[in-house]
Design an enzyme around this catalytic site. Structure first.
Site, PDB file in Angstrom:
ATOM      1  N   TYR A 176     113.333  96.796  43.239  1.00 52.46           N
ATOM      2  CA  TYR A 176     112.596  98.044  43.337  1.00 52.46           C
ATOM      3  C   TYR A 176     112.847  98.765  44.660  1.00 52.46           C
ATOM      4  CZ  TYR A 176     109.984  96.103  39.389  1.00 52.46           C
ATOM      5  OH  TYR A 176     109.624  95.557  38.183  1.00 52.46           O
ATOM      6  N   LYS A 227     115.957  82.292  39.408  1.00 50.79           N
ATOM      7  CA  LYS A 227     117.105  82.208  38.507  1.00 50.79           C
ATOM      8  C   LYS A 227     118.291  81.734  39.335  1.00 50.79           C
ATOM      9  CE  LYS A 227     118.804  82.824  34.323  1.00 50.79           C
ATOM     10  NZ  LYS A 227     118.472  81.873  33.247  1.00 50.79           N
ATOM     11  N   ASP A 260     113.400  82.548  32.679  1.00 46.31           N
ATOM     12  CA  ASP A 260     113.404  82.611  31.226  1.00 46.31           C
ATOM     13  C   ASP A 260     112.581  81.468  30.624  1.00 46.31           C
ATOM     14  OD1 ASP A 260     115.321  80.964  32.330  1.00 46.31           O
ATOM     15  OD2 ASP A 260     116.888  81.432  30.877  1.00 46.31           O
ATOM     16  N   ASP A 284     106.447  90.998  38.061  1.00 49.59           N
ATOM     17  CA  ASP A 284     106.012  92.147  37.275  1.00 49.59           C
ATOM     18  C   ASP A 284     105.936  91.768  35.804  1.00 49.59           C
ATOM     19  OD1 ASP A 284     105.420  94.652  36.331  1.00 49.59           O
ATOM     20  OD2 ASP A 284     107.153  95.647  37.195  1.00 49.59           O
ATOM     21  N   ASP A 288     102.236  90.323  33.559  1.00 47.95           N
ATOM     22  CA  ASP A 288     101.789  91.047  32.369  1.00 47.95           C
ATOM     23  C   ASP A 288     101.736  90.121  31.161  1.00 47.95           C
ATOM     24  OD1 ASP A 288     101.499  93.353  33.788  1.00 47.95           O
ATOM     25  OD2 ASP A 288     102.931  94.537  32.635  1.00 47.95           O
TER      26      ASP A 288
END
Length: 401
Positions: A176, A227, A260, A284, A288
């Site tokens: 971001y 990751k 994942d 993020d 959620d």
């Protein structure tokens, strides 16, 4: 803007990391002693924001009265409403108000009205600027199963019952904020989009220290998300988290999980998690996802904290412009965000608990907004946003009597 691929690659290779933040000696920042009066900047934002803000202020003021605590609210613009009135999503006077406040209470921003705007005139750009300029690097997002709403979850009761997770999300770095970024056209007329996932060691260190501190105050388990099997930045993340754990994670059981797999495990066996620490983009997404374990985004608060200065407290849901003005919004996530504000910024844990207990009592009594009502259940009563705020405020006074 035209940029050759060779030059674009050179820019990426020569990328200089953003200025490293000054490491903090303590995990969570020190705040002032409790006061009898507080300056609170209100950021109602867009869509349902003004409605849930009104309901939350009523409940917060009611809680304050029980302890002789008053609030001086300064309402300012952020997001789409700021674009419409000031021509910018993050006006200077909003920044100044936030910097002068004891804390900041925010609702929600954005909506399709501004989706076609250039990047600098989108509501989310104001949100990112606020996080960066106020140094809001640590985002705390609790996902705790609420007994009264277990049947509102899309997962089986036995899967979600007892879930209590805290997601610690780094908020000022990652893709971001990484530079260079943008959409470029090469010499052949082909468009390319670029964002950079980038973290410095001090940035990772400070969020890891927060995570260790949070885990020590909870069940003593911290799962770091990365990751690292394919991303160099994730390998650095993992290395630094391991080092910080050795330095200040006494009593914390540290584990690591690829993002994942974490996404799958959150719906397969969420009770395995206690504290989760992750970078900006992974956090993020996962926070959620974790929110849906409890049945509705309308129930979950969050806190965004700096090393020093005021924090920002907001529900994690969006502005829901499709129901704005219909009195259908759920204000409980913002009321619970105000409770987090009392806990973390104002050092008023009694007020925090009073607001939380009032929300639970109202749910116990069967009152539900549209997003959490179980139609056909005769024990539940559908209420609007305003009435839900009134019910919580009244329950606050009743519990304190």
């Amino acid at each position: 803007m035209k940029l050759s691929l060779a030059l674009l690659a050179a820019c990426s290779d020569a990328l200089i990391a953003p200025p490293a933040p000054k490491p903090t000696k303590t995990q969570l920042r020190a705040v002032a002693a409790p006061q009898d009066s507080y300056k609170i900047t209100l950021l109602p934002g867009d869509g349902i924001g003004p409605e849930i803000t009104t309901a939350t202020v009523k409940a917060l003021v009611a809680a304050g009265k029980t302890k002789g605590v008053t609030f001086d609210f300064d309402e300012q613009l952020l997001g789409g409403c700021a674009i419409d009135k000031e021509g910018t999503p993050w006006p200077d006077k909003t920044l100044k108000s936030c910097q002068a406040a004891d804390s900041i209470l925010m609702a929600a921003i954005g909506g399709p009205k501004w989706d076609g705007n250039p990047r600098e005139l989108r509501p989310e750009t104001g949100l990112l600027a606020m996080r960066q300029q106020l140094g809001l690097f640590a985002n705390l997002r609790p996902a705790k199963a609420i007994p009264q709403l277990l049947d509102a979850s899309s997962l089986k009761r036995e899967v979600v019952e007892g879930v209590d997770i805290m997601v610690v999300r780094e908020l000022c770095g990652d893709v971001y904020f990484g530079k260079p970024a943008g959409i470029y056209t090469d010499d052949a007329g082909v468009r390319w989009g670029q964002n950079n996932m980038i973290y410095s060691e001090p940035e990772i260190e400070r969020i890891a220290r927060v995570a260790m501190d949070v885990a020590q105050k909870r069940q003593g388990r911290c799962c770091s998300i990365d990751k690292a099997n394919v991303l160099d930045v994730s390998q650095l993340w993992k290395d630094v988290v391991i080092r910080v754990h050795g330095e200040c994670g006494q009593g914390v059981e540290l584990s690591h999980m690829y993002v994942d797999n974490a996404a799958m495990q959150l719906v397969r066996w969420p009770k395995q998690f206690d504290t989760i620490v992750c970078g900006n983009i992974f956090g993020d997404i996962l926070s959620d996802e974790a929110s849906m374990l409890v049945g509705s985004l309308g129930m979950l608060p969050s806190a965004s904290l700096p090393s020093e200065g005021p924090g920002v407290f907001e529900p994690i849901h969006g502005s829901a412009p499709d129901i704005a003005g219909t009195d259908a919004a759920n204000p409980l996530a913002m009321i619970l965000s105000a409770a987090m504000m009392c806990q973390y910024d104002l050092l008023q844990p009694d007020l925090a608990k009073l607001l939380e207990d009032a929300v639970e009592a109202v749910l116990d009594a069967g009152y539900r907004t549209r997003d959490i009502v179980n139609e056909g259940n005769a024990d539940e009563t559908l209420v609007g946003c305003k009435e839900m705020g009134d019910l919580v405020a009244a329950k606050v006074a009743e519990l304190a009597a």
